[in-house]
Design a protein around this motif. Structure first.
Motif, short mmCIF file in Angstrom:
data_model
loop_
_atom_site.label_atom_id
_atom_site.label_comp_id
_atom_site.label_asym_id
_atom_site.label_seq_id
_atom_site.Cartn_x
_atom_site.Cartn_y
_atom_site.Cartn_z
N ILE A 135 0.91 -1.08 -0.01
CA ILE A 135 0.08 -0.12 0.18
C ILE A 135 0.87 1.24 -0.03
CG2 ILE A 135 -1.82 1.33 1.25
CD1 ILE A 135 -2.72 -1.12 -0.03
N MET A 136 0.55 2.12 -0.98
CA MET A 136 1.29 3.48 -1.00
C MET A 136 0.48 4.61 -0.53
SD MET A 136 3.13 2.52 -4.80
CE MET A 136 4.27 1.16 -4.97
N GLU A 137 1.16 5.54 0.06
CA GLU A 137 0.72 6.84 0.45
C GLU A 137 1.39 7.88 0.11
OE1 GLU A 137 -1.12 6.56 4.54
OE2 GLU A 137 0.21 5.07 4.49
N GLN A 138 0.72 9.13 -0.14
CA GLN A 138 1.47 10.38 -0.35
C GLN A 138 0.86 11.57 -0.03
OE1 GLN A 138 1.96 10.86 -4.83
NE2 GLN A 138 0.21 11.67 -5.15
N GLN A 139 1.85 12.52 0.84
CA GLN A 139 1.22 13.81 1.28
C GLN A 139 2.09 14.78 0.68
OE1 GLN A 139 -0.96 14.19 4.16
NE2 GLN A 139 -0.91 16.15 3.15
N ILE A 140 1.26 15.69 -0.20
CA ILE A 140 1.71 16.70 -1.01
C ILE A 140 1.53 18.18 -0.17
CG2 ILE A 140 2.16 18.03 -3.02
CD1 ILE A 140 0.80 15.51 -4.22
N ILE A 146 8.31 25.88 -3.28
CA ILE A 146 8.76 24.43 -3.19
C ILE A 146 7.54 23.59 -2.80
CG2 ILE A 146 9.99 23.12 -1.46
CD1 ILE A 146 12.25 24.98 -1.13
N ALA A 147 7.37 22.33 -3.49
CA ALA A 147 6.57 21.47 -3.12
C ALA A 147 7.10 20.30 -2.77
CB ALA A 147 6.07 20.85 -4.36
N SER A 148 6.86 19.69 -1.45
CA SER A 148 7.23 18.95 -0.51
C SER A 148 6.22 17.49 -0.73
CB SER A 148 7.53 19.16 0.86
OG SER A 148 6.33 19.29 1.63
N ILE A 149 6.88 16.50 -1.14
CA ILE A 149 5.97 15.18 -1.22
C ILE A 149 6.70 14.17 -0.22
CG2 ILE A 149 5.12 13.62 -2.93
CD1 ILE A 149 6.79 16.46 -4.36
N THR A 150 5.72 13.74 0.69
CA THR A 150 6.10 12.54 1.49
C THR A 150 5.43 11.21 1.03
OG1 THR A 150 6.37 13.96 3.39
CG2 THR A 150 6.32 11.63 3.76
N TYR A 277 11.62 16.92 -2.31
CA TYR A 277 11.37 18.54 -2.47
C TYR A 277 11.61 18.92 -3.98
CZ TYR A 277 11.72 18.63 2.42
OH TYR A 277 11.48 18.19 3.93
N MET A 278 10.62 19.57 -4.53
CA MET A 278 10.77 19.94 -5.99
C MET A 278 10.73 21.52 -6.05
SD MET A 278 8.60 17.01 -7.75
CE MET A 278 8.88 17.58 -9.42
N THR A 279 11.34 22.06 -6.75
CA THR A 279 11.25 23.66 -6.97
C THR A 279 11.36 23.65 -8.63
OG1 THR A 279 11.90 25.65 -6.17
CG2 THR A 279 13.47 24.40 -6.47
N ILE A 280 11.13 25.12 -8.89
CA ILE A 280 11.17 25.49 -10.33
C ILE A 280 11.84 27.05 -10.05
CG2 ILE A 280 10.12 26.60 -12.37
CD1 ILE A 280 7.56 24.73 -11.58
N GLY A 281 13.01 27.03 -11.06
CA GLY A 281 13.59 28.33 -11.27
C GLY A 281 14.96 28.25 -11.83
N SER A 282 15.86 29.17 -11.93
CA SER A 282 17.13 29.27 -12.60
C SER A 282 17.88 28.03 -11.83
CB SER A 282 17.88 30.44 -12.44
OG SER A 282 18.08 31.04 -11.20
N LEU A 283 19.01 27.94 -12.30
CA LEU A 283 19.79 26.85 -11.75
C LEU A 283 20.53 27.42 -10.36
CD1 LEU A 283 20.96 24.02 -12.13
CD2 LEU A 283 22.91 24.91 -13.41
N LYS A 284 20.79 28.74 -10.53
CA LYS A 284 21.18 29.28 -9.30
C LYS A 284 20.22 29.44 -8.23
CE LYS A 284 23.12 33.77 -7.77
NZ LYS A 284 23.65 35.16 -8.35
N GLN A 285 18.86 29.70 -8.67
CA GLN A 285 17.84 29.61 -7.65
C GLN A 285 17.44 28.24 -6.82
OE1 GLN A 285 14.90 31.36 -10.19
NE2 GLN A 285 14.91 33.09 -9.12
N ILE A 286 17.60 27.25 -7.79
CA ILE A 286 17.31 25.90 -7.31
C ILE A 286 18.52 25.45 -6.21
CG2 ILE A 286 17.65 23.59 -8.11
CD1 ILE A 286 16.29 24.42 -10.75
#
Length: 303
Positions: A135-140, A146-150, A277-286
């Protein structure tokens, strides 16, 4: 790590022919005004949308059931095969290769605090057998940029013998984001990923396995702008690019793949839980955001 690399190359060499058409009604989104993330409830609640709120351009690829940000685990040989290829025990959050969907057990969304929860019974990728033992769960959650996904997987099935490299998680990005970067000892490293041509079972020369000592990786465009992925405590990764028929975008045949890797064996009573964790931006921002997040987490651990 060669085992996981050969498996994902074989996976991609066949699945690029198996496009799925999804219904817009099956999608659910979170949007905090900065970033937007979406899951497909008809395919295991898998994450198939991630983009900026202002543009709503989707930077992920969801060409088929295997191509999402999702959980997928590997065990022993089970005598199964798919599309003519021998396979192994492989519960996949999104469903099977022949488009048999996973079963949604629970789904909750809270737009006020930008959070979403889902729970699914996955299917084996090759045989489409339901996997009530995995059984799989995810919490976003969304916070700022930033998006955090457990992700959580509770395994109650039989013990497996083979130690496997496991994806933490599998991540499929729009094939238009072609440049791959990772951080090593605080310095940015750019290497061309292994290339998989349509119909090929072996990749062309390029980076297939690596180690990011700073625990994050990124796919960006020619302007060094794109998506960053950070799985704390996970330095190893596998990476490739599938050329497909050349079409890019969310449902394009081409994609950019990466997966942070950990190594373990599936045993009865095993609980896998981790946050990416996921994010969007320039390489410097990431780089800046993930370094700040890692420093904050280190301080919390010391308290």
């Amino acid at each position: 790590m060669k085992k996981i690399l050969s498996l994902v190359l074989l996976l991609c060499s066949s699945c690029i022919f198996a496009e799925s058409k999804d219904s817009k009604d099956s999608w659910a989104y979170l949007d905090n005004g900065t970033v937007r993330i979406g899951i497909d409830r008809s395919r295991g609640g898998c994450i198939g949308f991630f983009g900026q709120s202002k543009t709503q351009r989707n930077l992920l690829n969801h060409f088929d059931e295997g191509r999402f940000v999702q959980q997928s685990y590997y065990g022993d040989k089970d005598g199964s095969n798919w599309n003519g290829n021998p396979w192994i025990y492989n519960p996949v959050q999104g469903g099977s290769w022949d488009k048999q969907p996973s079963r949604m057990l629970d789904f909750k969304v809270n737009q006020k605090d930008h959070s979403l929860y889902s729970k699914v019974e996955p299917r084996r990728w090759s045989s489409a057998k339901p996997c009530p033992e995995a059984i799989m769960e995810q919490q976003i959650k969304l916070k700022d940029n930033i998006a955090s996904i457990t992700f959580t997987m509770n395994y109650s099935g039989e013990d497996h013998n083979d130690e496997r490299h496991q994806e933490m998680p599998a991540v499929f990005v729009d094939g238009a984001l072609k440049k791959f970067y990772y951080s090593k000892e605080g310095k940015l490293v750019n290497e061309a990923p292994l290339i998989l041509a349509e119909g090929a079972k072996a990749g062309k020369k390029g980076l297939g396995l690596g180690k990011s000592t700073s625990e994050w990786v990124a796919y960006v465009d020619d302007n060094q702008w794109g998506v960053g992925i950070y799985t704390p405590g996970t330095t190893d990764f596998t990476v490739y690019k599938a050329l497909g028929d050349g079409t890019t975008g969310p449902d394009g045949s081409a994609c950019s793949y990466v997966a942070p890797l950990r190594t373990f064996t599936l045993k009865k009573g095993l609980k896998v839980e981790y946050t990416v964790y996921m994010t969007i931006g320039s390489l410097k921002q990431i780089k800046s955001r993930f370094e700040a997040l890692k420093a904050k987490q280190s301080l919390q651990e010391k308290k």
